[in-house]
Design a protein around this motif. Structure first.
Motif, mmCIF file in Angstrom:
data_model
loop_
_atom_site.group_PDB
_atom_site.id
_atom_site.type_symbol
_atom_site.label_atom_id
_atom_site.label_comp_id
_atom_site.label_asym_id
_atom_site.label_seq_id
_atom_site.Cartn_x
_atom_site.Cartn_y
_atom_site.Cartn_z
ATOM 1 N N ILE A 191 -12.719 14.545 -63.230
ATOM 2 C CA ILE A 191 -12.481 13.795 -64.470
ATOM 3 C C ILE A 191 -13.035 12.379 -64.351
ATOM 4 O O ILE A 191 -13.724 11.879 -65.258
ATOM 5 C CB ILE A 191 -10.972 13.763 -64.791
ATOM 6 N N LYS A 192 -12.763 11.718 -63.238
ATOM 7 C CA LYS A 192 -13.258 10.349 -63.022
ATOM 8 C C LYS A 192 -14.786 10.331 -63.047
ATOM 9 O O LYS A 192 -15.402 9.445 -63.660
ATOM 10 C CB LYS A 192 -12.738 9.803 -61.696
ATOM 11 N N TYR A 193 -15.402 11.294 -62.397
ATOM 12 C CA TYR A 193 -16.861 11.372 -62.374
ATOM 13 C C TYR A 193 -17.416 11.552 -63.791
ATOM 14 O O TYR A 193 -18.357 10.860 -64.200
ATOM 15 C CB TYR A 193 -17.305 12.530 -61.480
ATOM 16 N N LEU A 194 -16.848 12.473 -64.556
ATOM 17 C CA LEU A 194 -17.372 12.775 -65.885
ATOM 18 C C LEU A 194 -17.215 11.600 -66.845
ATOM 19 O O LEU A 194 -18.124 11.315 -67.630
ATOM 20 C CB LEU A 194 -16.688 14.021 -66.450
ATOM 21 N N SER A 225 -13.824 18.685 -73.517
ATOM 22 C CA SER A 225 -13.723 18.619 -74.976
ATOM 23 C C SER A 225 -13.758 17.177 -75.464
ATOM 24 O O SER A 225 -14.411 16.867 -76.464
ATOM 25 C CB SER A 225 -12.438 19.308 -75.452
ATOM 26 N N ILE A 226 -13.052 16.295 -74.780
ATOM 27 C CA ILE A 226 -13.015 14.894 -75.198
ATOM 28 C C ILE A 226 -14.399 14.270 -75.130
ATOM 29 O O ILE A 226 -14.815 13.534 -76.044
ATOM 30 C CB ILE A 226 -12.025 14.108 -74.318
ATOM 31 N N LYS A 236 -17.497 8.353 -80.910
ATOM 32 C CA LYS A 236 -18.401 7.465 -80.187
ATOM 33 C C LYS A 236 -18.562 8.025 -78.780
ATOM 34 O O LYS A 236 -17.703 7.821 -77.919
ATOM 35 C CB LYS A 236 -17.849 6.036 -80.146
ATOM 36 N N LEU A 237 -19.656 8.748 -78.582
ATOM 37 C CA LEU A 237 -19.843 9.487 -77.345
ATOM 38 C C LEU A 237 -20.711 8.717 -76.360
ATOM 39 O O LEU A 237 -21.499 7.850 -76.743
ATOM 40 C CB LEU A 237 -20.477 10.847 -77.644
ATOM 41 N N GLY A 238 -20.555 9.059 -75.095
ATOM 42 C CA GLY A 238 -21.339 8.445 -74.042
ATOM 43 C C GLY A 238 -22.682 9.129 -73.858
ATOM 44 O O GLY A 238 -23.102 9.949 -74.690
ATOM 45 N N GLY A 265 -18.978 9.294 -70.291
ATOM 46 C CA GLY A 265 -18.031 8.717 -71.224
ATOM 47 C C GLY A 265 -18.145 7.208 -71.262
ATOM 48 O O GLY A 265 -19.209 6.641 -71.044
ATOM 49 N N ASP A 266 -17.010 6.548 -71.501
ATOM 50 C CA ASP A 266 -17.005 5.086 -71.551
ATOM 51 C C ASP A 266 -16.401 4.477 -70.296
ATOM 52 O O ASP A 266 -16.117 3.275 -70.254
ATOM 53 C CB ASP A 266 -16.247 4.599 -72.791
#
Length: 346
Positions: A213-216, A163-164, A135-137, A221-222
């Protein structure tokens, strides 16, 4: 080769790690969380997209090794001379608890083989068939750009979230002594620190792995940072321990030919086979577009339809027209094609 990026004056990058809007424009020759003080083809990317990334598609002309033939893919096999490399690259899996192996929202279910239409990818193990989903953003329209190198634990954290989130990213390798992309990070951001991310979709550029990471996760993401990427110092320590067996592989520049066009790699961070290929791409400072293919990624089906088989890593080299599976042979190919002879100036 010339490329165009937007960037602010060095002062505009402070304070970090807040996102920074890119505003000014420069043109430069493409020659571009550890702060350092020294220092014909089946390509999936269009020529126009490559030009936006700074690749002209012009000289030098690059040819594959004489009489080169891509090997046939072999499942679950390790070439004997790469056994130690695969073993040491696999040590990352227990340290990081498989982070980067599964796409966001991964799920798997057992199905009958009859439920899988011809030409559709499915995981098959010991006669059983499994359907994997995620379930991708939201998907970025343009390739995100990341400057980093393989043996940096802060960079690893960012590669794991790539990757996630199943993102497609153009990686500009920045090995120590690399003449091309490492200096550009100082020019763009005001300091030589890695990783460094540029998102042309939003005009944001930033240092600091946790901030990236927080930005992405918020943008693509979710909004939730995975547990193994949210443990602060413990995350960084385990990311560092994950690399102990590789002893600095993927960190020192080897004189090489800078290709006119970026290579393309179908891979994901948790795979030891992908890791040893990525190490060589970084050492040779070969810019490459990574199509993330963690478990559950819909791009597994894309590659399956494209190549008639799914296996990672899979390399596409638009500079030579070579497309191939098999990590050991990919490494041999990269070195034979791009390493400069000792008597040839870089």
């Amino acid at each position: 080769m010339a490329g165009v990026l937007h960037f602010p004056s060095p002062n505009a990058f402070r304070p970090l790690p807040k996102p920074v809007k890119l505003s000014r424009r420069i043109t430069f020759r493409v020659s571009a969380e550890i702060q350092e003080t020294s220092s014909s083809s089946s390509s999936s990317v269009s020529t126009k997209e490559e030009e936006k990334l700074g690749f002209s598609g012009s000289s030098p002309t690059i040819s594959p090794p004489p009489d080169f033939k891509p090997p046939q893919p072999k499942r679950f096999s390790v070439r004997p001379d790469k056994t130690f490399d695969i073993f040491t690259a696999s040590l990352a899996l227990p340290f990081r608890l498989g982070t980067g192996v599964f796409a966001l929202g991964y799920s798997v279910s057992s199905v009958s083989e009859d439920e899988i239409p011809p030409g559709e990818y499915a995981l098959k193990i010991s006669g059983l068939t499994f359907k994997e989903t995620s379930k991708l953003g939201p998907r970025p329209e343009k390739l995100i750009e990341i400057y980093e190198f393989e043996s940096c634990p802060f960079c690893r954290k960012v590669r794991e979230i790539v990757s996630i989130l199943d993102l497609d990213v153009v990686f500009y390798p920045c090995p120590r002594n690399g003449p091309n992309f490492r200096p550009k990070v100082s020019q763009m951001g005001g300091k030589q620190q890695f990783p460094y991310m540029v998102d042309p979709n939003t005009g944001v550029a930033m240092y600091e792995s946790d901030a990236i990471i927080k930005y992405l996760v918020e943008k693509y993401g979710d909004g939730t940072t995975p547990l193994m990427l949210s443990l602060g110092l413990l995350t960084t320590l385990t990311a560092g321990f994950a690399m102990i067996g590789r002893m600095g592989k993927g960190s020192i520049y080897t004189p090489s030919i800078l290709p006119p066009r970026p290579l393309e790699l179908w891979a994901y961070e948790g795979s030891p086979f992908c890791k040893i290929v990525r190490e060589v791409l970084v050492e040779l400072e070969l810019p490459h577009i990574l199509y993330a293919t963690a478990r559950g990624s819909p791009k597994r089906q894309i590659l399956y339809a494209k190549a008639g088989h799914f296996q990672a890593p899979y390399l596409e080299d638009p500079n030579t027209g070579v497309n191939m599976f098999e990590s050991a042979e990919i490494i041999d190919y990269l070195r034979a094609t791009y390493v400069l002879p000792a008597d040839q100036p870089s």
